[in-house]
Design an enzyme around this catalytic site. Structure first.
Site, PDB file in Angstrom:
ATOM      1  CG  ASN A  33       4.435  -4.316  13.865  1.00 38.89           C
ATOM      2  OD1 ASN A  33       4.617  -3.175  14.278  1.00 38.89           O
ATOM      3  ND2 ASN A  33       4.011  -4.576  12.654  1.00 38.89           N
ATOM      4  CG  HIS A  44      10.771  -6.260  14.655  1.00 32.63           C
ATOM      5  ND1 HIS A  44       9.453  -6.480  14.352  1.00 32.63           N
ATOM      6  CD2 HIS A  44      11.272  -5.509  13.614  1.00 32.63           C
ATOM      7  CE1 HIS A  44       9.167  -5.901  13.180  1.00 32.63           C
ATOM      8  NE2 HIS A  44      10.230  -5.309  12.724  1.00 32.63           N
ATOM      9  CG  HIS A 104      11.759  -8.009   9.025  1.00 27.31           C
ATOM     10  ND1 HIS A 104      12.207  -7.134   8.066  1.00 27.31           N
ATOM     11  CD2 HIS A 104      11.069  -7.256   9.916  1.00 27.31           C
ATOM     12  CE1 HIS A 104      11.818  -5.909   8.382  1.00 27.31           C
ATOM     13  NE2 HIS A 104      11.116  -5.957   9.491  1.00 27.31           N
ATOM     14  CB  SER A 105      12.660 -11.958   3.409  1.00 29.55           C
ATOM     15  OG  SER A 105      13.277 -13.062   3.988  1.00 29.55           O
ATOM     16  CE1 TYR A 106      14.496  -5.798   5.945  1.00 27.38           C
ATOM     17  CE2 TYR A 106      13.895  -3.827   4.743  1.00 27.38           C
ATOM     18  CZ  TYR A 106      14.177  -4.452   5.933  1.00 27.38           C
ATOM     19  OH  TYR A 106      14.155  -3.740   7.103  1.00 27.38           O
ATOM     20  CG  ASP A 143       6.665   0.820   8.753  1.00 29.85           C
ATOM     21  OD1 ASP A 143       6.330  -0.367   8.931  1.00 29.85           O
ATOM     22  OD2 ASP A 143       7.578   1.376   9.377  1.00 29.85           O
ATOM     23  CD  GLU A 145       7.733  -6.706   8.503  1.00 25.91           C
ATOM     24  OE1 GLU A 145       7.657  -6.700   9.743  1.00 25.91           O
ATOM     25  OE2 GLU A 145       8.016  -5.690   7.850  1.00 25.91           O
TER      26      GLU A 145
HETATM   27  C1  BGC Z   1       8.773  -2.074  10.835  1.00 17.47           C
HETATM   28  C2  BGC Z   1       9.533  -0.831  10.463  1.00 17.47           C
HETATM   29  C3  BGC Z   1      10.961  -1.043  10.873  1.00 17.47           C
HETATM   30  C4  BGC Z   1      11.485  -2.270  10.154  1.00 17.47           C
HETATM   31  C5  BGC Z   1      12.918  -2.610  10.468  1.00 17.47           C
HETATM   32  C6  BGC Z   1       9.355  -3.220  10.093  1.00 17.47           C
HETATM   33  O1  BGC Z   1       8.702  -4.384  10.419  1.00 17.47           O
HETATM   34  O2  BGC Z   1       7.397  -1.955  10.562  1.00 17.47           O
HETATM   35  O3  BGC Z   1       8.992   0.301  11.093  1.00 17.47           O
HETATM   36  O4  BGC Z   1      11.741   0.070  10.568  1.00 17.47           O
HETATM   37  O5  BGC Z   1      10.699  -3.363  10.488  1.00 17.47           O
HETATM   38  O6  BGC Z   1      13.216  -2.428  11.758  1.00 17.47           O
END
Ligand code: BGC
Length: 331
Positions: free
Chosen positions: A70, A96, A165-167, A232, A296
């Site tokens: 973050n 990140h 950070h998996s989607y 977000d 996350e």
């Molecule tokens: C953040 C987003 C960011 C994404 C990918 C997330 O953890 O909160 O703002 O765009 O990660 O970078």
């Protein structure tokens, strides 16, 4: 690749010919009619064996994020009277872990009986962070549960905040959006943010706002009702460092359910607002805005600059130790 029982079929980890990233690439599970789908997004501009496409442009699909997940405001903080300047990579802020965070480095893998452990040593000064940090991330499978444990030890006091950070798209990766997903997040408060997505410092009650997800909401309808571009935001989880329920997402069409439990004090709920359809998955899938969501689990953003947020500093002799459980089932 880990193979498992009927709910989770297998999980693939990111590895090219000579490279090993500490990320997982895809998770494949059944729906109620035993149809199998890949649920995690995996986009590469150019998919190849060395994963150079992954390194070029990638919104952290499946990655371990660190040293601090973050945002840190303006990429600076002061520790014991010394000011540190981190790599800036997101507007005025550090996001990140910086330009070359834990998602873009090689890890050492070790196969376990029911999983895999990735480890690495983050050198003193990496991306501007103080001290050397030894890190271990283990992924283990326990029935329908993927358990991720993060441990770290520091040679000097340093902020640490590790997440995955998996989607996910419970309809299957490549499905156009997540609007038909029902989301519940067990949080009484959230963190409002400024225009650069840094928390203002207020810990706001969710009651009576669009952030009240304590009862399930259908995402598409909810975003429309509140005229929102998406989520977000950090949700502040209740309780102490015990395993606690964090969130549940249900996809009625397939019957799939993802439940998240964690020892962390917060969760960033991100609805893929910045996905823009330019990345291609291996099977030709494209990932437009809102085609996946992330939960996350982590400490609160910018905690290193906000003394009333949960502590984020790891001191020498201490151990960082957090666990998150992703539990898959079919209802
Ligand atoms: C953040 C987003 C960011 C994404 C990918 C997330 O953890 O909160 O703002 O765009 O990660 O970078």
């Amino acid at each position: 690749m880990l193979e498992t029982d009927a709910v989770i079929r297998h999980i693939c980890f990111g590895a090219g010919a000579a490279t090993v990233f500490g990320l997982f690439k895809k998770i494949t599970i059944c729906d109620r009619s035993a149809k199998i789908n890949i649920l995690t997004l995996e986009g590469y501009l150019v998919y190849d064996q060395t994963m150079t496409g992954y390194l070029q442009k990638q919104p952290y699909f499946g990655a371990v994020v660190g040293r601090v997940a973050n945002r840190i405001a303006k990429g600076t903080f002061t520790l014991d009277g010394k000011e540190y300047q981190l790599a800036i990579n997101n507007g005025p802020n550090s996001l990140h872990g910086g330009v070359r965070g834990f998602d873009k480095v090689l890890w050492t893998p070790q196969v376990l009986s029911n999983g895999v452990e990735f480890s690495r040593v983050s050198p003193d000064g990496e991306e501007g962070y103080p001290g050397e940090l030894k890190v271990w991330v283990t992924y283990t499978l326990d029935g329908g549960e993927l358990v991720i444990n993060y441990r770290a030890q520091a040679s000097q006091t340093t902020p640490v905040n590790l997440t995955n950070h998996s989607y996910f798209n419970l309809a299957g990766q490549g499905s156009p959006n997540i609007y038909d997903h029902e989301v519940t997040i067990e949080a009484d408060a959230f963190l409002p943010v400024d225009e650069t997505l840094i928390p203002t410092g207020e810990v706001a009650p969710v009651q009576g706002t669009a952030f009240d997800l304590r009862k399930p909401v259908e995402l598409g309808k909810h975003l429309q009702e509140f005229h929102m571009n998406g989520f977000d935001h950090n949700f502040c989880l209740k309780g102490s460092k015990e395993k606690r329920f964090c969130a549940r997402v249900h996809h009625a069409g397939s019957g799939r359910v993802l439940e998240v439990y964690t020892t962390q004090p917060g969760v960033q709920f991100y609805t893929g607002n910045f996905l823009d359809g330019t990345l291609k998955g291996k099977s030709g899938a494209v990932y437009p805005k809102h085609s996946g969501f992330c939960l996350e689990t982590q400490n609160w953003p910018d905690a290193v600059n906000q003394p009333h947020f949960p502590p984020v500093l790891l001191k020498p002799g201490e151990e960082y130790d957090h666990t998150t459980w992703f539990k898959f089932s079919v209802a």
